[in-house]
Motif scaffolding. Structure first.
Motif, PDB file in Angstrom:
ATOM      1  N   SER A 154       1.209   4.245  -3.260  1.00  0.00           N
ATOM      2  CA  SER A 154       1.495   5.100  -2.243  1.00  0.00           C
ATOM      3  C   SER A 154       2.131   6.471  -2.626  1.00  0.00           C
ATOM      4  O   SER A 154       1.953   7.447  -2.267  1.00  0.00           O
ATOM      5  N   ALA A 155       3.215   6.232  -3.590  1.00  0.00           N
ATOM      6  CA  ALA A 155       4.038   7.243  -3.891  1.00  0.00           C
ATOM      7  C   ALA A 155       3.280   8.315  -4.781  1.00  0.00           C
ATOM      8  O   ALA A 155       3.477   9.278  -4.865  1.00  0.00           O
ATOM      9  N   ALA A 156       2.233   7.666  -5.765  1.00  0.00           N
ATOM     10  CA  ALA A 156       1.338   8.432  -6.478  1.00  0.00           C
ATOM     11  C   ALA A 156       0.489   8.966  -5.675  1.00  0.00           C
ATOM     12  O   ALA A 156      -0.066  10.348  -5.955  1.00  0.00           O
ATOM     13  N   MET A 157      -0.355   8.587  -4.691  1.00  0.00           N
ATOM     14  CA  MET A 157      -1.564   8.705  -4.217  1.00  0.00           C
ATOM     15  C   MET A 157      -1.332   9.657  -2.792  1.00  0.00           C
ATOM     16  O   MET A 157      -2.160  10.517  -2.667  1.00  0.00           O
ATOM     17  N   ALA A 158      -0.212   9.372  -2.125  1.00  0.00           N
ATOM     18  CA  ALA A 158      -0.368  10.134  -0.758  1.00  0.00           C
ATOM     19  C   ALA A 158      -0.107  11.525  -0.822  1.00  0.00           C
ATOM     20  O   ALA A 158      -0.684  12.181  -0.441  1.00  0.00           O
ATOM     21  N   PRO A 159       0.517  12.146  -2.183  1.00  0.00           N
ATOM     22  CA  PRO A 159       0.605  13.465  -2.390  1.00  0.00           C
ATOM     23  C   PRO A 159      -0.722  14.277  -2.731  1.00  0.00           C
ATOM     24  O   PRO A 159      -1.014  15.070  -2.487  1.00  0.00           O
TER      25      PRO A 159
END
Length: 267
Positions: A154-159
């Motif tokens: 989530s931390a990598a893909m959301a942005p």
């Protein structure tokens, strides 16, 4: 079962106006529409909800069997409409919810009178003669990463999904939304979403339809918007001056103007 409680249903806006149902995408909840609701509230009765497994929904109602296919999410939509006795609504679906709306319209045509598809994709995996934006290997890697470390994914893909790197607060909001979703339920929704193929379902649409795409979107490239538009007879395609996969957050003015303009033509 109390459907309103199950799906955390919220009703706002003009109680005498035509009904607009706003449906969120994967990893999100109804709060993602907070910049759209004010543009609709004066003229429309606005219904928001969370799919089971998302946001403030009743997580105890989640079953993998039901939500392992998009039809399970479409049943949520139909049951919300039934619980509120809604007919001929304008269904606004973001991302995978655009396809959920197509299925819901097929299940209960008396309930859905028009569709607005925000950054839709009927299939994420490339196929012969079709560009969805991802190879099968890409999706396998995405799902493997998500299933092994959901918070890290989530931390990598959301942005990346949000785009607009010059506005990091948008990526942070989507990250927080992803991270607030139950990981086990998110894994089911992700697999259902990224392995879905709704291309044939587009041919069944018989209601006025607006397709909104962004100039640049890593999840739903413009070839996908063109495909959806061509597959739905009489649909309208609008390319928003926006980047990323969530124009209702990154470019709310343009998104709201397109939605309200389309709805006004239907009145």
């Amino acid at each position: 079962m109390d459907i309103r409680r199950r799906n955390n249903v919220t009703v706002t806006g003009n109680p005498e106006g035509p009904v607009v149902v706003l449906a969120h995408g994967f990893g999100c909840d109804q709060n993602m529409w907070r910049l759209t609701v004010p543009a609709l509230a004066e003229d429309y009765r606005v219904v928001l909800f969370d799919y089971v497994g998302s946001g403030g929904s009743d997580l105890s109602a989640f079953t993998e069997d039901r939500y392992a296919s998009l039809s399970g999410y479409a049943r949520d939509v139909v049951e919300v409409c039934e619980a509120l006795d809604l007919h001929d609504v304008a269904f606004v679906g973001h991302s995978v919810s655009a396809m959920v709306g197509v299925l819901a319209a097929g299940m209960a045509p008396e309930r859905i009178g028009s569709l607005v598809m925000v950054a839709p994709s009927p299939r994420y995996i490339d196929d012969e003669g079709y560009r969805g934006g991802f190879s099968a290997e890409d999706i396998d890697e995405l799902l493997e990463s998500l299933e092994s470390n959901y918070l890290g994914w989530s931390a990598a893909m959301a942005p990346v999904i949000m785009g607009n790197g010059e506005r990091p607060e948008l990526g942070e909001e989507l990250t927080n939304s992803f991270c607030a979703t139950d990981p086990d339920m998110a894994r089911v929704f992700a697999r259902t979403t990224f392995l879905s193929d709704s291309r044939d379902d587009l041919k069944t649409v018989r209601v006025p339809t607006l397709v909104l795409e962004c100039v640049q979107d890593v999840i739903a490239p413009r070839e996908v918007g063109a495909f959806v538009h061509e597959a739905i007879p009489g649909s309208t395609l609008v390319t928003l001056d926006a980047t990323g996969h969530c124009p209702h957050l990154s470019a709310p003015h343009a998104t709201n103007a397109a939605i309200t303009g389309f709805l006004a033509e239907l009145r």
